[in-house]
Design a protein around this motif. Structure first.
Motif, PDB file in Angstrom:
ATOM      1  N   ALA A  24       4.519  35.445  -6.647  1.00  0.00           N
ATOM      2  CA  ALA A  24       5.629  36.213  -7.235  1.00  0.00           C
ATOM      3  C   ALA A  24       6.399  35.385  -8.261  1.00  0.00           C
ATOM      4  O   ALA A  24       6.808  35.902  -9.308  1.00  0.00           O
ATOM      5  N   THR A  82       6.716  36.309 -12.221  1.00  0.00           N
ATOM      6  CA  THR A  82       8.051  36.490 -12.810  1.00  0.00           C
ATOM      7  C   THR A  82       8.245  35.590 -14.021  1.00  0.00           C
ATOM      8  O   THR A  82       8.774  36.028 -15.054  1.00  0.00           O
ATOM      9  N   SER A  89      12.591  37.358  -4.259  1.00  0.00           N
ATOM     10  CA  SER A  89      11.610  38.347  -4.703  1.00  0.00           C
ATOM     11  C   SER A  89      12.267  39.667  -5.090  1.00  0.00           C
ATOM     12  O   SER A  89      11.951  40.254  -6.131  1.00  0.00           O
ATOM     13  N   ASP A  99       5.177  39.153  -2.600  1.00  0.00           N
ATOM     14  CA  ASP A  99       5.585  37.769  -2.350  1.00  0.00           C
ATOM     15  C   ASP A  99       5.087  37.310  -0.983  1.00  0.00           C
ATOM     16  O   ASP A  99       5.863  37.159  -0.050  1.00  0.00           O
ATOM     17  N   MET A 122      10.362  31.695  -1.479  1.00  0.00           N
ATOM     18  CA  MET A 122      11.363  32.399  -2.274  1.00  0.00           C
ATOM     19  C   MET A 122      12.285  33.232  -1.396  1.00  0.00           C
ATOM     20  O   MET A 122      13.493  33.282  -1.608  1.00  0.00           O
ATOM     21  N   ASN A 179       8.829  42.364  -3.879  1.00  0.00           N
ATOM     22  CA  ASN A 179       9.064  41.910  -2.511  1.00  0.00           C
ATOM     23  C   ASN A 179       7.765  41.943  -1.700  1.00  0.00           C
ATOM     24  O   ASN A 179       7.448  40.999  -0.965  1.00  0.00           O
ATOM     25  N   ASN A 226       7.318  25.437  -4.670  1.00  0.00           N
ATOM     26  CA  ASN A 226       6.598  26.520  -3.997  1.00  0.00           C
ATOM     27  C   ASN A 226       5.107  26.562  -4.313  1.00  0.00           C
ATOM     28  O   ASN A 226       4.337  27.193  -3.585  1.00  0.00           O
TER      29      ASN A 226
END
Length: 356
Positions: free
Chosen positions: A172, A176, A226, A166, A221, A163, A213
């Motif tokens: 992020a 991922t 996130s 991001d 996001m 979090n 994004n």
């Protein structure tokens, strides 16, 4: 070759097709969220300069949940016990729900943390916790009941680390995506087919979101994405430790997320030592400081993708090293992050950035 691994390889085309289908499904949801337009307004600590839609992570969540329900209904090699599936689904749904409400209502830190704690406890109650931990040199450490609070702490730390990280387009989400692909590959090699398939499901959701994004941020996001991604990655690491055969599997997620976890850990310690309120919003993470010092945000995101790729390669090598070589090898990702820290510090001084 292990018969389960052979069966998994035969199913690989179907799993790739499922990932692609979930990516398309995720992209459709993300486009809908762009039209819905949950606004993220710029402020002094954010990187964007115009109001941009957020909560694009709803597409990631929806795709993953659809995939895991299909896995539960039709999965063969990738099945785990019913209670564990329900634990994964319940904890994931709770995390996604409160994170989406946070995007809409800007909930207080206390409420967010309490709900994250509830999701982590739900996962532990379903059996997803670490009773043992394999350590280099030492061997297998029996954690006993202490494994439960340690598991909760790990879930909360990784969730919030993703979090916090991001803050730039694609950072992020790219981390991922590559972490999921490495996790899927490693779990497939070692016969951990629930982690293998679940990682591909999350990768599919992220793959559908990422083009919206990065490199340009048509939508963000949001916390719903996130926090969900961080929680699920941590949960995959715990599931591998608890149910899979890969040695030292707990270290897979810390290695893959070495850039993220180091940045958050370093920033937290630095702010504590400086006597700052760690619950207050700030823009003092390493990735934020180097952007403020003039580095292109896209380059910063790509560098963090590179940190994840390095962590994935290190994880693959680590699992096959002789025991005596494993502890020193863990220092490689740490050394890279320390070098990155000194580079950011030098660049910040050159740009006359005072308080981080």
């Amino acid at each position: 070759m292990n018969p389960a691994i052979s069966l998994g390889l035969l199913a690989l085309p179907r799993h790739i097709a499922l990932m692609a289908g979930l990516a398309i499904f995720s992209a459709i949801i993300v486009r809908g969220m762009i039209m819905l337009g949950v606004p993220d307004r710029p402020d002094a600590r954010k990187a964007h300069s115009r109001t941009t839609p957020k909560s694009g992570g709803v597409g990631i969540v929806a795709a993953f949940m659809l995939g895991v329900l299909l896995l539960h209904r039709y999965g063969q090699v990738s099945r785990i016990a019913e209670g564990y599936f329900l634990g994964v689904i319940g904890a994931a749904f709770l995390m996604a729900g409160i994170s989406f409400l946070d995007d809409l209502l800007d909930l207080s830190f206390v409420i967010k943390l309490a709900t994250q704690l509830a999701a982590a406890v739900a996962a532990v109650a379903a059996g997803l916790w670490m009773p043992t931990l394999a350590l280099p040199y030492y061997g297998v450490l029996n954690l006993g009941w202490a494994g439960m609070p340690l598991t909760v702490f790990f879930l909360l730390f990784v969730t919030n680390a993703m979090n916090f990280i991001d803050g730039l387009n694609g950072l992020a989400a790219g981390v991922t995506l590559f972490a999921c692909l490495f996790l899927a590959g490693i779990a497939g090699i070692y016969g951990g087919f629930f982690v293998y398939t679940a990682s591909l499901l999350l990768a599919g959701g992220v793959l559908g979101f990422l083009p919206f994004n990065f490199p340009q941020g048509r939508i963000f996001m949001g916390d719903v994405g996130s926090q969900f991604c961080g929680f699920m990655l941590a949960l995959f690491g715990i599931a591998a430790t608890r149910f899979e055969g890969a040695p030292l599997s707990f270290l897979l997620v810390p290695l893959l997320l070495s850039g993220v976890l180091y940045d958050v850990g370093f920033t937290l310690i630095r702010r504590l030592l400086a006597g700052e309120n760690i619950a207050r919003a700030h823009n003092g993470h390493l990735y934020q400081v180097v952007r403020r010092a003039g580095m292109d945000a896209r380059v910063v995101a790509l560098l963090h993708w590179g940190f994840t790729l390095l962590g994935g390669v290190c994880a693959l090598v680590f699992l096959n090293l002789p025991p005596a070589w494993k502890p020193p090898f863990l220092l490689l990702p740490l050394a890279v992050q320390i070098g990155w820290t000194f580079y950011v510090r030098r660049r910040a001084r050159t740009a006359n950035i005072g308080v981080w």
